[in-house]
Design a protein around this motif. Structure first.
Motif, PDB file in Angstrom:
ATOM      1  N   ASN A   1       0.858  -1.178   0.000  1.00  0.00           N
ATOM      2  CA  ASN A   1       0.000   0.000   0.000  1.00  0.00           C
ATOM      3  C   ASN A   1       0.900   1.235   0.000  1.00  0.00           C
ATOM      4  O   ASN A   1       1.522   1.576   1.003  1.00  0.00           O
ATOM      5  N   ILE A   2       0.980   1.896  -1.146  1.00  0.00           N
ATOM      6  CA  ILE A   2       1.882   3.043  -1.328  1.00  0.00           C
ATOM      7  C   ILE A   2       1.054   4.324  -1.333  1.00  0.00           C
ATOM      8  O   ILE A   2       0.184   4.504  -2.178  1.00  0.00           O
ATOM      9  N   GLY A   3       1.330   5.207  -0.405  1.00  0.00           N
ATOM     10  CA  GLY A   3       0.568   6.450  -0.324  1.00  0.00           C
ATOM     11  C   GLY A   3      -0.815   6.241   0.262  1.00  0.00           C
ATOM     12  O   GLY A   3      -1.757   6.950  -0.099  1.00  0.00           O
ATOM     13  N   GLY A   4      -0.948   5.273   1.154  1.00  0.00           N
ATOM     14  CA  GLY A   4      -2.238   5.011   1.778  1.00  0.00           C
ATOM     15  C   GLY A   4      -2.474   5.896   2.983  1.00  0.00           C
ATOM     16  O   GLY A   4      -1.700   6.799   3.291  1.00  0.00           O
ATOM     17  N   TRP A   5      -3.634   5.620   3.667  1.00  0.00           N
ATOM     18  CA  TRP A   5      -3.978   6.363   4.877  1.00  0.00           C
ATOM     19  C   TRP A   5      -3.918   7.873   4.665  1.00  0.00           C
ATOM     20  O   TRP A   5      -3.210   8.610   5.342  1.00  0.00           O
ATOM     21  N   GLY A   6      -4.694   8.306   3.656  1.00  0.00           N
ATOM     22  CA  GLY A   6      -4.730   9.729   3.364  1.00  0.00           C
ATOM     23  C   GLY A   6      -3.455  10.247   2.743  1.00  0.00           C
ATOM     24  O   GLY A   6      -3.106  11.415   2.911  1.00  0.00           O
ATOM     25  N   ASN A   7      -2.730   9.346   2.001  1.00  0.00           N
ATOM     26  CA  ASN A   7      -1.477   9.707   1.340  1.00  0.00           C
ATOM     27  C   ASN A   7      -0.425  10.153   2.346  1.00  0.00           C
ATOM     28  O   ASN A   7       0.307  11.124   2.130  1.00  0.00           O
TER      29      ASN A   7
END
Length: 860
Positions: free
Chosen positions: A701-707
């Protein structure tokens, strides 16, 4: 609950959570099979409908298919009893409730008459029927023009009796909520509003009787009916020698001709603590055994309503029940609002729970929403007044109203949740709605902690105290995600897991689901420094109306029962420690050497494109994309708007969990490389690898959780995440190498993750100490089909009691409890012997275990 668009259509969606480990998307994982290699996630409504249509065989088959194979027969478990990690949240375990599956009307709320105010259908008096005997002749119909004065009752039932003849009668009967129950030596309380036309001499006879009319189980008479509306009360008492039954009717009848209007008909059995307008005793006792510390109310979708007009409008649920208009529930049936704000608060008082009050925030299930701060003001005003009703002194306006409603003493309120599942709001208005309402609440009530329903560190500069996460998943996903909340980003709000369940079993969970739930709870309890409160959902289900497939406690008109998951939660909550103790578990099996599975690409609230996708094993090319020539050939699209554009695979649906896959389990020990570019949206990319099914994600997950972060979400992988921010319009080079029990992830040539995959783990466990008793408590779940002999070492222990207590819940994976067999799967208790600082215990296959023994620290 996961949201409902309109009365006959629901949608299901995953909510992000801040821990990048296995299954961290927290989405709905159904148990319905599709063609290999993946399973399909269906909408919540579709899942419930399929289950209701008899796909229980598939559910059981899926549960068995997901069962772990043979595991290591021996494990070593080490507990450090002298160095606790952190306190366990004192309010960790609680209840979440909403009106679904007839949870209130026909459930916890003890009213026995369905459609008591004749409002459920404007055209017909549903659940009422005409009763005549002998030569009686009569008709009935709704009357909107003749209703009780000074009440909220807006319809009545008109009974015209032309004749009754010798020994005859005429009347109306109500069938209740799938029957009117009658039990031996029981007193029932009836309340009726009635009037008659001139000339009627009465009386009215009230009776509980069998549906075929062969037996009258209890009766009473009401006299004094005049041409004016009056309220009448009566008691009906059953004999001591009757058999419990629910195949009954409640009948209001006459033995003389005339015209009678009924404006309201209510019948209550004995209630908990004998409270008026109260709760069903057997259900409330089941809930009490869970020792809940809080109640989140009124829900759930029930808070939002299908539209703003159908939201839970608390002001219309207080005061006398005859003043409450009722409203249409978002789950497709009317709600009487007999279960109103005061009843929720009394529920909290009766079970010594904290209220967690959810306030309406301007968003409803049909996506009707408020988009400006000015338009938010009426809802902010309502929320502030609602809090004042709960907490204000009798000298305040709404505190005085509460006192008039019978409770002068204010209630203590520590938590307020703003909205419900606002991650469905594609307009992006939640930041404005939350921040505007939060500022107003904090200005008047600075000590109340505020809960957001969308993941973010703050909203327009306003930081929530907690974030509400929801999870509906398979048992496998739960087993593989017990380290979900091991860490939170610095400064991130604490977590309220407000809805969670292993969705296997209908209408209540299987033992396999209980294993998933128990494994999940070991993680939440261990991580209770980050997870402050949690609650299972849905809580209650009338087995005659199971709209949602898997629910904790089942009942009908006469009986209720707890599911295996219910008994597991009782085991956990009745044995909650004070502090978490460090625990490690090792197994005799080895790390996996061969790793494989499908690869994929995806997005989360983002549009993106992917190209130059290549999978190699040494010099061998397993796959190489050529979208310009091949299009989407060979790819499986789980969800999203996927198309080939400019030689790349593009996904443009700005929504959660949009993924595409290619390959299968025969792809092993490979390197995946590709380029990815963000087009628009909130986050970055989901790059799948070693994927065996869609219910248990295995992705980077790359750039997850609101980037804000990147992390591995992979079964049996240790948590590993780093700060991250993906720029729009930039092509990123991504490479993932898997094999020899190891995963290495590179972004633009830089090594980001290098982790080893853990050995298969049949046990999920947590350890704690009860500071009041000095007991060490071990909660251990064996998810395998093999007994696991475990060497347990209590490091730092002084004196260890030689005997202890053990509670075990076990059985076949697909075993369930039911009305007919409520104790098919229940815990057993026994004494364990030969406990010491180093002892061995065998955990049975498919079992939830609580071990408790007294230990003093060294030197004491």
């Amino acid at each position: 609950m996961l949201q409902r668009k309109q009365p006959n259509q629901t949608i299901a969606c995953s909510q992000r959570s801040p821990r990048p480990t296995a299954g961290a998307q927290g989405g709905v994982s159904t148990t319905v099979m599709r063609a290999l290699p993946f399973t399909t996630s269906l909408t919540r409504h579709a899942t419930a409908m399929l289950l209701c249509c008899g796909l229980l065989v598939l559910v059981a088959g899926r549960a068995m298919a997901q069962s772990p194979g043979p595991r290591a027969a021996h494990a070593t478990m080490t507990v450090n009893v002298a160095q606790p990690l952190h306190p366990i949240s004192p309010i960790l375990y609680g209840l979440m409730t909403e009106e679904i599956n007839n949870s209130y009307d026909g459930g916890l709320y003890a009213e026995l008459i369905q459609n008591r105010a004749f409002k459920d259908n404007a055209a017909h008096p549903v659940h009422w029927s005409l009763v005549t005997s002998g030569n009686a002749a009569a008709t009935m119909k709704l009357d909107e023009f003749n209703t009780p004065n000074h009440t909220g009752l807006t319809s009545s039932l008109k009974l015209d009796v032309a004749s009754v003849g010798t020994g005859g009668r005429a009347g109306v009967a109500n069938d209740g909520y799938w029957g009117i129950p009658a039990t031996p030596d029981t007193t029932y309380k009836a309340t009726i509003y009635a009037r008659a036309a001139a000339g009627f001499s009465g009386p009215l006879t009230l009776s509980i009787e069998s549906k075929n009319g062969s037996a009258v189980l209890a009766s009473a008479q009401i006299s004094g009916i005049t041409t004016d509306w009056k309220k009448f009360t009566a008691t009906l008492h059953t004999a001591a020698d009757i058999k419990p039954a629910s195949n009954n009717l409640f009948v209001v009848s006459v033995q003389s001709p005339g015209t009678i209007w009924l404006g309201y008909v209510s019948l209550f059995p004995p209630t908990y603590k004998n409270q008026a307008n109260g709760f069903r005793i057997d259900i409330i006792k089941k809930l009490k055994a869970m020792r809940p510390s809080f109640l989140r109310f009124p829900g759930g979708n029930y808070l939002e309503g299908s539209s703003i007009a159908d939201r839970f409008n608390w002001k219309k649920t207080i005061g006398p029940v005859t003043q409450r208009p009722g409203h249409w529930s978002c789950w497709g049936y009317p709600s009487s609002d007999g279960m109103g704000l005061m009843e929720f608060l009394m529920w909290c008082q009766d079970l010594h729970m904290q209220p967690v009050l959810a306030v309406y925030d301007g968003f409803s299930l049909n996506h009707e929403h408020v988009s400006t701060k000015a338009a938010m003001q009426p809802f902010i005003k309502s929320a502030l007044e609602e809090i004042q009703y709960v907490t204000g002194s009798v000298n305040t306006r709404w505190g005085a109203v509460r006192a008039k409603d019978g409770h002068p003493k204010p209630f203590k309120l520590n938590y307020v949740e703003i909205g419900n599942e606002d991650f469905y709001d594609n307009s992006g208005s939640y930041a404005m709605r939350f921040s505007t309402m939060a500022r107003a609440i904090r200005a008047k009530y600075p000590n109340i902690k505020l809960i957001a329903t969308v993941h973010a560190a703050d909203f327009d500069g306003v930081k929530p105290d907690l974030v509400d996460d929801h999870f509906y998943r398979s048992a496998t996903a739960m087993w593989n995600d017990t380290h979900h909340y091991d860490q939170l980003p610095p400064g991130f709000p604490k977590i309220f897991v407000g809805e969670w369940a292993t969705t296997e079993g209908h209408p209540t969970p299987t033992l396999n689901a209980a294993l998933g739930d128990a494994a999940w709870l070991t993680g939440l309890e261990r991580d209770s420094n980050n997870v402050i409160i949690c609650s299972y959902a849905p809580l209650l289900v009338n087995v005659n109306r199971a709209e949602w497939g898997t629910n904790l406690i089942g009942y009908n008109a006469l009986h209720c029962f707890g599911s295996p998951s219910y008994y597991m939660q009782v085991m956990f909550s009745q044995n909650k420690g004070s502090v978490v103790l460090p625990l490690t578990t090792q197994y005799s099996s080895h790390l996996p050497q061969s790793m494989g599975g499908a690869i994929g690409v995806g997005t989360w609230n983002t549009a993106a494109e992917f190209k130059d996708i290549k999978v190699t094993r040494g010099a061998k090319v397993l796959y190489q994309s050529n979208f310009a020539a091949d299009g989407k050939s060979g790819w499986h699209f789980r969800s999203g708007n996927w198309q080939v554009k400019n030689g790349a695979l593009e996904q443009t649906d700005i929504a959660t969990n949009k993924t595409a896959f290619i390959g299968g389990n025969n792809w092993k020990n490979y390197t995946l490389s590709l380029k990815a570019r963000k087009i628009s949206g909130d986050e970055g990319f989901l790059i799948s690898f070693c994927s065996h099914n869609e219910n248990t994600p295995s992705w980077w997950n790359i750039g997850g959780w609101g980037n804000t972060r990147e992390g591995l979400e992979m079964p049996d992988a240790p948590g590993d995440f780093h700060p991250s921010h993906i720029k729009t319009g930039k092509w990123y080079d991504i490479r993932i190498k898997v094999g020899d029990g190891r995963v290495r992830c590179y972004l633009d040539g830089r090594l980001i993750h290098d982790v080893k995959i853990q050995a298969e783990r049949p046990l999920r466990a947590t350890a704690s100490r009860d500071n009041r008793t000095g007991d060490v408590i071990l909660k251990v779940v064996n998810i395998s089909d093999t007994p696991v002999s475990t060497s347990i070492s209590l490091n730092g222990a002084g004196t260890v009691a030689s005997t202890g207590k053990c509670i075990v819940l076990t059985g076949p994976r697909n075993a369930q409890n039911s009305i007919a067999d409520p104790h098919n799967v229940v815990p057993t208790k026994h004494t364990i012997h030969n406990v010491s600082a180093d002892f061995t215990h065998v955990f049975p296959p498919r079992s939830v275990n609580v071990l408790r023994f007294h230990v003093s620290a060294a030197g004491q």
